[in-house]
Design an enzyme around this catalytic site. Structure first.
Site, mmCIF file in Angstrom:
data_model
loop_
_atom_site.group_PDB
_atom_site.id
_atom_site.type_symbol
_atom_site.label_atom_id
_atom_site.label_comp_id
_atom_site.label_asym_id
_atom_site.label_seq_id
_atom_site.Cartn_x
_atom_site.Cartn_y
_atom_site.Cartn_z
ATOM 1 N N LYS A 1 -82.749 47.086 50.446
ATOM 2 C CA LYS A 1 -82.927 48.536 50.574
ATOM 3 C C LYS A 1 -84.344 48.875 51.005
ATOM 4 C CE LYS A 1 -85.314 48.865 46.566
ATOM 5 N NZ LYS A 1 -86.582 49.549 46.265
ATOM 6 N N VAL B 1 -98.438 45.874 47.483
ATOM 7 C CA VAL B 1 -97.506 45.079 48.285
ATOM 8 C C VAL B 1 -96.381 45.959 48.817
ATOM 9 C CG1 VAL B 1 -95.850 43.182 48.232
ATOM 10 C CG2 VAL B 1 -98.035 42.967 47.033
#
Length: 338
Positions: free
Chosen positions: A196, A284
C-alpha cells in the site's frame, strides 16, 4: 495480566504502539539506537521529530542499550524500518541466546526486504532461532500514528499462523479507541501492509500534479487489484485485501498528508527530485524500497502490476510521471475482474 514488552524502534509508529501498551497497563521498554532520542523521551517525555506536541506517559522508559531493554521481557515488538529488520533481529537473537530467553515476537513494520523479497515474518524467522521464540505475529492496518496520538478511533488486525498467538497480541493492544481484530492470513496482511505504500506514493504524485478525486479512486482501486494479484499468488486469502490491512490501509495511506509515502509522492508531483525528498524527509520512506522489491518480484513471478511498474520506473528516473500516466491510460482495454 501485565506483561513486560520491549518495543524496538522509536519512530512515530513504534513510539505510538509503545504508548498504547503503556496505557493498557503493561511495562514497556522502548529502544532506540539514538541516545539523544532516548534522553528526550526519558527527560521530557516527548519525541518531537516524529510526533509533535505529544507527551508520553512517564511510565514509558526508553533505552539505548538493547540488552537492557530486552532482559526479562515476555514480548518483543519490532517496529524498525523493513530494510534493517534482519540486522536488528540478528542482534536480538544473540541477546536472547545470552540471556537464555524465549519470547513472543511481534512486528509492526511495513515492507518487503530487497534482494530476498521476503516478508518481515520470514526475515524474523530466518534470524531468530526457534529455541528463542514462542511465536511470530504482525500488527497492521489503517493507523496513522498522528491520529492514534489523538485517540482517533482506530481499527487494525493482528495475524499469526496460530490464531491463539494472534489473540494474545489482540489482548495486549485492544482498548476503547484502538480495536484489534485477528486473522490467520499472515501472508496477506504483510503483503497488503507493504505494497500500500507504493500506491500512496502514486496517490501523492497525482495530487501534486493537480488530479482530483476520480483519479485518486482509480489509482487506489486498481492498485489494490495489483496487491491482491501478487498476494494470492503466494497463497494469501483474497478477502484479506478487502479488509483492514488491505483496502483500509490503502485508504488512509493514499489520502492522508500525515503519510510520508503520500508526501514523498506529492513532492515528486510538484517537481522535486527523489534525492532531495529523501534527504529532507528525515524519516524512512518505506514505499521506495518496497517498489523496487515488488517490481522485481512481479517480474519474477509473471504477475501483471502496471501501476507498481510505473511507479518503480518514475522513482528510478526511467520515465517521467506524465509519461507513466500516459502509458497506463493507453494500455489495451481489458475486463475489470481478470
Amino acid at each position: 495480566m501485565v506483561e513486560k514488552i520491549a518495543v524496538l524502534g522509536a519512530g512515530s509508529w513504534g513510539s505510538m504502539l509503545a504508548n498504547i501498551l503503556v496505557e493498557n497497563g503493561n511495562e514497556v521498554r522502548l529502544w532506540s539506537y539514538k541516545q539523544s532520542q532516548v534522553d528526550e523521551l526519558n527527560n521530557n517525555h516527548t519525541n518531537e521529530k516524529y510526533i509533535k506536541d505529544f507527551t508520553y506517559p512517564k511510565e514509558l522508559v526508553a533505552y539505548a542499550d538493547m540488552k537492557e531493554a530486552i532482559n526479562g521481557v515476555d514480548d518483543i515488538l519490532f517496529v524498525v524500518p523493513a530494510q534493517v529488520t534482519r540486522s536488528t533481529a540478528k542482534q536480538v537473537n544473540e541477546i536472547l541466546d545470552e540471556l537464555d530467553m524465549k519470547v513472543n515476537i511481534i512486528h509492526g513494520s511495513k515492507g518487503i526486504e530487497q534482494n530476498t523479497y521476503k516478508r518481515m515474518s520470514e526475515v524474523l524467522a530466518d534470524e531468530i532461532d526457534e529455541s528463542n521464540r514462542k511465536s511470530i505475529s504482525v500488527i497492521s492496518g489503517p493507523s496513522q500514528a498522528e491520529s492514534v496520538a489523538k485517540h482517533d478511533i482506530t481499527l487494525v488486525t493482528t495475524a499469526s499462523e496460530n490464531i491463539k498467538d494472534a489473540e494474545h497480541i489482540q489482548s495486549l493492544f485492544i482498548n476503547d479507541y484502538f480495536r484489534v481484530y485477528t486473522n490467520d492470513d499472515i501472508i496477506g496482511v504483510e503483503i497488503g501492509a507493504a505494497l500500500k505504500n507504493i500506491i500512496a506514493i502514486g496517490a501523492g504524485a497525482l495530487y501534486g500534479l493537480g488530479y482530483a478525486d476520480n483519479a485518486k479512486a482509480a489509482l487506489m482501486t486498481r492498485g489494490l487489484a495489483e496487491i491482491s494479484r501478487l498476494g494470492t499468488s503466494f497463497g494469501a486469502n483474497p478477502l484479506t485485501f478487502t479488509g483492514l490491512s488491505g483496502f483500509g490501509d490503502v485508504i488512509v495511506t493514499a489520502t492522508s498528508s500525515d503519510s510520508r509515502n503520500w508526501r514523498a509522492g506529492y513532492q515528486l508531483g510538484k517537481g522535486e527530485t527523489l534525492d532531495d525528498i529523501v534527504e529532507n524527509m528525515g524519516m524512512v520512506i518505506e514505499g521506495i524500497a518496497t517498489a523496487e522489491a515488488a517490481y522485481e518480484l512481479a517480474n519474477q513471478r509473471g504477475i501483471d502490476m502496471p501501476i507498481t511498474s510505473a511507479i518503480y520506473k518514475v522513482l528510478h528516473k526511467e520515465i517521467t510521471i506524465d509519461d507513466a500516466i500516459s502509458q497506463l491510460m493507453h494500455r489495451k482495454g481489458r475486463a475489470e475482474l481478470d
